[in-house]
Motif scaffolding. Structure first.
Motif, mmCIF file in Angstrom:
data_model
loop_
_atom_site.group_PDB
_atom_site.id
_atom_site.type_symbol
_atom_site.label_atom_id
_atom_site.label_comp_id
_atom_site.label_asym_id
_atom_site.label_seq_id
_atom_site.Cartn_x
_atom_site.Cartn_y
_atom_site.Cartn_z
ATOM 1 N N SER A 65 -20.901 32.498 63.585
ATOM 2 C CA SER A 65 -20.046 33.121 64.711
ATOM 3 C C SER A 65 -20.412 33.069 65.858
ATOM 4 O O SER A 65 -19.790 33.376 67.372
ATOM 5 C CB SER A 65 -18.634 34.137 64.807
ATOM 6 N N VAL A 66 -21.728 34.053 65.835
ATOM 7 C CA VAL A 66 -22.400 34.536 67.370
ATOM 8 C C VAL A 66 -23.349 33.300 67.212
ATOM 9 O O VAL A 66 -23.438 31.999 67.000
ATOM 10 C CB VAL A 66 -23.947 35.346 67.105
ATOM 11 N N GLU A 67 -22.963 32.729 68.644
ATOM 12 C CA GLU A 67 -23.905 31.450 69.699
ATOM 13 C C GLU A 67 -24.196 31.719 70.466
ATOM 14 O O GLU A 67 -24.880 32.961 71.235
ATOM 15 C CB GLU A 67 -22.272 30.611 69.780
ATOM 16 N N ASP A 68 -25.337 30.602 70.424
ATOM 17 C CA ASP A 68 -26.644 30.784 71.262
ATOM 18 C C ASP A 68 -25.324 30.669 73.073
ATOM 19 O O ASP A 68 -24.499 29.555 73.167
ATOM 20 C CB ASP A 68 -26.954 29.299 71.672
ATOM 21 N N PRO A 69 -26.190 31.584 73.798
ATOM 22 C CA PRO A 69 -25.525 31.740 75.376
ATOM 23 C C PRO A 69 -25.513 30.569 76.004
ATOM 24 O O PRO A 69 -24.552 29.603 76.881
ATOM 25 C CB PRO A 69 -26.182 33.211 76.192
ATOM 26 N N GLU A 70 -26.406 29.326 75.999
ATOM 27 C CA GLU A 70 -25.897 28.376 76.622
ATOM 28 C C GLU A 70 -25.781 27.035 76.019
ATOM 29 O O GLU A 70 -26.104 25.876 76.398
ATOM 30 C CB GLU A 70 -28.081 28.372 76.948
ATOM 31 N N MET A 71 -26.464 27.499 74.500
ATOM 32 C CA MET A 71 -25.706 25.710 73.891
ATOM 33 C C MET A 71 -24.640 26.231 72.963
ATOM 34 O O MET A 71 -24.827 27.174 72.606
ATOM 35 C CB MET A 71 -26.853 25.292 73.112
ATOM 36 N N PRO A 72 -24.010 24.762 72.175
ATOM 37 C CA PRO A 72 -22.274 25.471 71.598
ATOM 38 C C PRO A 72 -23.135 25.285 69.919
ATOM 39 O O PRO A 72 -22.881 24.033 68.908
ATOM 40 C CB PRO A 72 -21.436 24.616 71.525
ATOM 41 N N ILE A 73 -24.016 26.263 69.874
ATOM 42 C CA ILE A 73 -24.695 26.143 68.353
ATOM 43 C C ILE A 73 -24.890 27.789 67.611
ATOM 44 O O ILE A 73 -25.054 28.262 68.826
ATOM 45 C CB ILE A 73 -26.496 25.751 68.491
ATOM 46 N N SER A 74 -25.035 27.730 66.265
ATOM 47 C CA SER A 74 -24.749 29.043 66.367
ATOM 48 C C SER A 74 -26.783 29.553 65.791
ATOM 49 O O SER A 74 -27.061 28.997 65.720
ATOM 50 C CB SER A 74 -23.520 29.589 64.599
ATOM 51 N N VAL A 75 -26.290 30.739 66.070
ATOM 52 C CA VAL A 75 -27.473 31.021 65.826
ATOM 53 C C VAL A 75 -28.455 31.163 64.612
ATOM 54 O O VAL A 75 -28.977 30.804 64.250
ATOM 55 C CB VAL A 75 -28.174 33.338 66.138
ATOM 56 N N VAL A 76 -27.012 31.375 63.791
ATOM 57 C CA VAL A 76 -27.948 30.514 62.070
ATOM 58 C C VAL A 76 -28.257 29.630 62.332
ATOM 59 O O VAL A 76 -29.648 28.963 61.795
ATOM 60 C CB VAL A 76 -26.601 30.608 61.134
ATOM 61 N N ASP A 77 -27.611 28.065 62.792
ATOM 62 C CA ASP A 77 -28.226 26.667 62.953
ATOM 63 C C ASP A 77 -28.953 26.540 63.125
ATOM 64 O O ASP A 77 -29.311 25.996 63.399
ATOM 65 C CB ASP A 77 -26.352 26.065 63.041
ATOM 66 N N LEU A 78 -28.943 27.562 64.352
ATOM 67 C CA LEU A 78 -30.516 27.532 65.799
ATOM 68 C C LEU A 78 -31.731 28.428 64.169
ATOM 69 O O LEU A 78 -32.615 27.241 65.157
ATOM 70 C CB LEU A 78 -29.989 28.234 66.862
ATOM 71 N N GLY A 79 -31.764 28.520 63.939
ATOM 72 C CA GLY A 79 -32.663 28.674 62.598
ATOM 73 C C GLY A 79 -33.458 30.138 63.806
ATOM 74 O O GLY A 79 -34.539 30.448 63.457
ATOM 75 N N LEU A 80 -32.160 30.898 64.027
ATOM 76 C CA LEU A 80 -33.006 32.189 64.222
ATOM 77 C C LEU A 80 -33.134 33.413 63.622
ATOM 78 O O LEU A 80 -33.611 33.858 63.673
ATOM 79 C CB LEU A 80 -32.515 32.725 65.883
ATOM 80 N N ILE A 81 -31.739 33.836 62.597
ATOM 81 C CA ILE A 81 -31.918 34.443 61.464
ATOM 82 C C ILE A 81 -32.505 33.897 60.601
ATOM 83 O O ILE A 81 -32.653 33.239 59.862
ATOM 84 C CB ILE A 81 -30.032 34.528 60.714
ATOM 85 N N TYR A 82 -34.094 34.998 60.449
ATOM 86 C CA TYR A 82 -35.087 35.105 59.382
ATOM 87 C C TYR A 82 -34.280 36.017 57.701
ATOM 88 O O TYR A 82 -35.157 35.445 56.924
ATOM 89 C CB TYR A 82 -36.597 35.693 59.666
ATOM 90 N N GLY A 83 -33.904 36.482 58.184
ATOM 91 C CA GLY A 83 -33.372 37.457 57.153
ATOM 92 C C GLY A 83 -31.992 38.442 57.486
ATOM 93 O O GLY A 83 -31.789 38.824 58.534
ATOM 94 N N VAL A 84 -31.353 38.467 56.151
ATOM 95 C CA VAL A 84 -30.518 39.315 56.152
ATOM 96 C C VAL A 84 -30.387 40.377 54.324
ATOM 97 O O VAL A 84 -30.330 39.511 53.653
ATOM 98 C CB VAL A 84 -28.637 38.797 55.751
ATOM 99 N N ASP A 85 -30.017 42.103 54.793
ATOM 100 C CA ASP A 85 -30.339 42.680 53.348
ATOM 101 C C ASP A 85 -28.961 43.543 53.803
ATOM 102 O O ASP A 85 -29.033 43.665 54.107
ATOM 103 C CB ASP A 85 -31.794 43.340 54.083
#
Lengths: 151, 324
Positions: free
Chosen positions: A61-81
């Protein structure tokens, strides 16, 4: 590029291709460092269950501030634990000089903290492997194309 | 070989001092150069070059931040590093602090070339750093730095085509080159990490270079000792001397190919030394040892003005987020 036909040649045909594949060795002039498997970056949360899946939903649900894309789809998330109620998120930024750095890390931390069952959030910025446009997921690429970018 | 340095809380005072000295010289170079680059905004010769240099400034600020972040693990935050630091504790090379000769684009282009060529080499020497947070940053920074070097080289070639441009480059080279050599000077350890009188660590390996009379050591000796540690601990995998020689072997032939005279002693004494850096080639202030030109202290006053005078230490939210 040199084809290694001399080794494969005696076997002949497609069999030889599989044969040489089996003999594949690490590249002699590349130093291999211990670390995160870059094939696993970015992570998208596929197959996550329980609280971890809820964390991934929050991140989506978190979007990039400049483009309508989530941080997950943008590929910014490398891991969740997720360990008990403690969630750790490893993420990167597209650009080292990203002016939205705090905005993004704060928003990620807030959205994960809001997940029921999460008591503590640790957001870690990492820079390796470096983000490239290849990290964008297929659905993210579709979003960016719809936005007018050629990816 | 040194083993990887994993946990900063386990660092000996000497390891910490080496890390802090290295990171400050890296981060301070980037930070101060970015501050200077921003002076070209809306003043560069074309819209494209204006945007390019503004973007490079933003890159360098990002890289400064990446380096300063390494010290966050040692409980040193950005405010301490920028706004609360004594300007005499900055360890950047004097090359990056000098004001640009007014309106002299040749100065900006040449300075960028001299700096970025050096940065490329030093990043290469950090790729296999024994301290993973350093090594992990190098790929990202290098991928962004490639463009800076390309930008500088292209502009140098264009400026050198005409007589006036080449003359301006020559003036800039005569002025900047001695300062560029300070990029490879060893840095005096920052003051707040003066080594404790007794080392906490009992390791002989760690102790072997400790000078019994450390209290009386000159700054130059302290700089040489900490530079030795930076390499011995594997934080950087090349010495400053090696980096300096490699840099000379790249920039001197390139600048000469543009018909510029590089102000350095060329000795062909037959010992494989083509270029010799002597004390005479260096400027009075070295930057790395905490001595700086007056221009740096003026710049520091400028860039901390708002912080000091208006006590604006945090970005204020002027209004609530309208989307909430």
């Amino acid at each position: 590029m040199t084809r290694r036909s001399s080794e494969a040649g005696t076997d002949g045909g497609s069999e030889s291709v599989r044969g040489s594949d089996r003999e594949t060795t690490p590249c002699a002039y590349t130093e291999y460092r211990e670390g995160r498997d870059t094939e696993e970056c970015p992570a998208t949360g596929d197959g996550a269950t329980g609280l971890e899946a809820d964390v991934w939903d929050a991140l989506s649900s978190v979007e990039d501030p400049e483009m309508p894309i989530s941080v997950v789809d943008l590929g910014l998330i490398y891991g969740v634990d997720v360990d008990g109620g403690a969630a750790t998120v490893e993420m990167t930024l597209t650009y080292s000089g990203c002016p939205a750095r705090e905005m993004l890390t704060d928003e990620v931390a807030e959205s994960v903290a809001a997940v029921e069952g999460v008591e503590d959030v640790d957001v870690r910025l990492v820079w390796s492997p470096e983000w490239t446009v290849e990290m964008v997921t297929e659905s993210g690429k579709a979003d960016l194309r719809a936005f007018g970018l050629s990816v | 070989m040194s083993s990887p340095l994993e946990n900063p809380t386990d660092f000996s005072a000497r390891e910490r001092r080496a890390l802090e000295t290295l990171v400050k010289r890296l981060g301070d170079d980037e930070f101060v150069l970015a501050e200077r680059y921003t002076e070209w905004q809306v003043r560069a010769p074309s819209l494209e070059s204006d945007l390019a240099l503004a973007n490079n400034a933003q890159d360098e600020l990002g890289h400064a931040r990446l380096w300063y972040d390494v010290l966050a693990d040692l409980d040193v935050d950005e405010r301490d590093l920028v706004y609360e630091r004594d300007p005499a504790d900055f360890r950047h090379s004097t090359l990056v602090e000098l004001p640009f000769a007014e309106g002299d684009w040749a100065d900006a282009v040449l300075r960028s070339y001299l700096y970025d060529a050096a940065e490329d080499l030093r990043l290469e020497a950090l790729e296999d750093s024994a301290y993973p947070p350093i090594a992990d940053r190098v790929g990202k920074i290098r991928s962004e730095e490639e463009y800076h070097l390309e930008h500088a080289r292209n502009w140098l070639e264009r400026l050198a085509e005409g007589e006036e441009g080449r003359d301006r480059l020559q003036d800039a080279l005569d002025r900047l080159f001695p300062h560029a050599l300070t990029l490879f000077e060893s840095a005096t350890p920052p003051v707040e990490t003066a080594i404790p009188t007794r080392e906490a660590s009992g390791s002989n390996e760690i102790e072997r270079n400790t000078d019994e009379t450390s209290g009386d050591r000159s700054d130059a000796d302290a700089a040489a000792a900490v530079e030795g540690d930076i390499v011995d601990f594997g934080l950087r995998t090349a010495t400053l001397e090696e980096l300096g020689e490699e840099w000379l072997s790249i920039v001197v032939p390139f600048l000469e190919s543009l018909d510029l005279d590089v102000p350095i002693d060329e000795s062909t004494i037959g010992e494989g030394v083509e270029y010799a850096v002597t004390v005479e080639s260096l400027p009075t202030q070295l930057g790395r040892d905490g001595t700086h030109t007056d221009a740096w202290f003026d710049l520091y006053d400028d860039l901390t003005h708002t912080y000091r005078e208006l006590e604006r230490s945090d970005a204020a939210k002027i209004r609530e987020d309208p989307d909430r």
